[in-house]
Design an enzyme around this catalytic site. Sequence first.
Site, short mmCIF file in Angstrom:
data_model
loop_
_atom_site.label_atom_id
_atom_site.label_comp_id
_atom_site.label_asym_id
_atom_site.label_seq_id
_atom_site.Cartn_x
_atom_site.Cartn_y
_atom_site.Cartn_z
N SER A 104 -1.50 -6.05 -0.45
CA SER A 104 -0.99 -6.63 -1.69
C SER A 104 -0.65 -8.09 -1.44
O SER A 104 -0.29 -8.49 -0.33
CB SER A 104 0.26 -5.88 -2.15
OG SER A 104 0.95 -6.61 -3.14
N SER A 105 -0.74 -8.90 -2.49
CA SER A 105 -0.41 -10.32 -2.36
C SER A 105 1.07 -10.53 -2.09
O SER A 105 1.49 -11.64 -1.71
CB SER A 105 -0.82 -11.08 -3.61
OG SER A 105 -0.19 -10.54 -4.76
N CYS A 106 1.90 -9.50 -2.25
CA CYS A 106 3.33 -9.65 -1.98
C CYS A 106 3.62 -9.77 -0.48
O CYS A 106 4.76 -10.00 -0.09
CB CYS A 106 4.13 -8.51 -2.58
SG CYS A 106 3.90 -6.92 -1.77
N TYR A 133 8.20 -2.91 0.43
CA TYR A 133 6.78 -2.64 0.23
C TYR A 133 5.92 -3.65 0.99
O TYR A 133 4.93 -3.28 1.63
CB TYR A 133 6.47 -2.69 -1.26
CG TYR A 133 5.02 -2.42 -1.61
CD1 TYR A 133 4.52 -1.12 -1.57
CD2 TYR A 133 4.17 -3.45 -1.99
CE1 TYR A 133 3.19 -0.86 -1.89
CE2 TYR A 133 2.85 -3.20 -2.32
CZ TYR A 133 2.36 -1.90 -2.27
OH TYR A 133 1.04 -1.65 -2.59
N LYS A 137 3.09 -3.06 4.04
CA LYS A 137 1.71 -3.51 3.95
C LYS A 137 1.34 -4.47 5.08
O LYS A 137 0.22 -4.44 5.59
CB LYS A 137 1.48 -4.18 2.59
CG LYS A 137 1.41 -3.19 1.44
CD LYS A 137 0.26 -2.21 1.63
CE LYS A 137 0.13 -1.23 0.49
NZ LYS A 137 -0.99 -0.28 0.69
N HIS A 176 4.38 -1.84 -13.04
CA HIS A 176 4.29 -3.29 -12.87
C HIS A 176 4.34 -3.99 -14.23
O HIS A 176 4.27 -3.36 -15.28
CB HIS A 176 3.01 -3.65 -12.11
CG HIS A 176 3.06 -3.31 -10.67
ND1 HIS A 176 2.35 -2.27 -10.12
CD2 HIS A 176 3.75 -3.86 -9.64
CE1 HIS A 176 2.58 -2.20 -8.81
NE2 HIS A 176 3.44 -3.15 -8.51
#
Length: 314
Positions: A104-106, A133, A137, A176
Amino acid sequence: MRIYVAGHRGLVGSALTRAIDGSEQHSWLGKTRQELDLSNRDAVFTFLASEKPDAMVIAAAKVGGIQANATFPVEFLTENLQIQGNLLDGAHAAGIEHVLFLGSSCIYPKFAEQPITESALLTGALEPTNEPYAIAKIAGLKLVEAYRKEYGHKWISAMPTNLYGPGDNFHPENSHVLPALLRRFHEAKASNASAVTCWGSGSPMREFLHSDDLADACLYLLEHYDDREHVNVGSGAEVSIRELTELIAQVVGFSGEIHWDESKPDGTPRKLLDGSKLDNLGWSAKISLRDGLKLTYAWYLESLTRDDISQPTY
């Protein structure tokens, strides 16, 4: 390739199965959560050793928005670590040649330089609202790197931007931003509400990618990419949350007022991925945000008749 799609009933997994079904080159297999508990290490090892697929895409994860992450940080960290660890270790034990891990881009720092390149990883503090999270990842993609280094596996990782599309989670409390807004505006229209209140200021900038575009990118990467560094997958276009909200209202057909509750958190101020690596490999997104929203809303309306708008991710 015969591809095991871990999480085939979720947003990304269902898009992958559609893409594979439309391909003349590949086939897929999957197991529901009831058939295979991905947190059960022995069960995962047994399944992978028995099936021995040519490739595996890890699209299974515990996911959610700001409120869900804030409410269940333990679950977002531990469950994701268990799922991805079991799948990667099991793939190694079963000798699966190709693995694509989806992150994920997070994973990137909250104040990373924009657009965000792959090299920005671990160069700054994470966004606190989804830190558990993100850490899970990051651990997953680092485990992929470690397996490549130690055992020479042709395993890769991809980091998609904010996703949406058919099969998304539209739960009113743990979804989301895009599906949450779509549902909120639909229900406001259906109840003839005069206004909708949205979280924050509406100023944060976000990039969105339709799940069918991500699925296409995943197959492209499995066929064309074999390197240690993860790859960003995005649309290349960004929009403010306020602009997104107005666009969703138009697509849904809500004509009332939009209010903003600035006591609620905004999250990361801007998050745009640098997709030049994937562009240079010859892939780019095809579905515009407006067209993607129309497709997603049509699926949502259909799903209401089936009562399946909050599908599990695996």
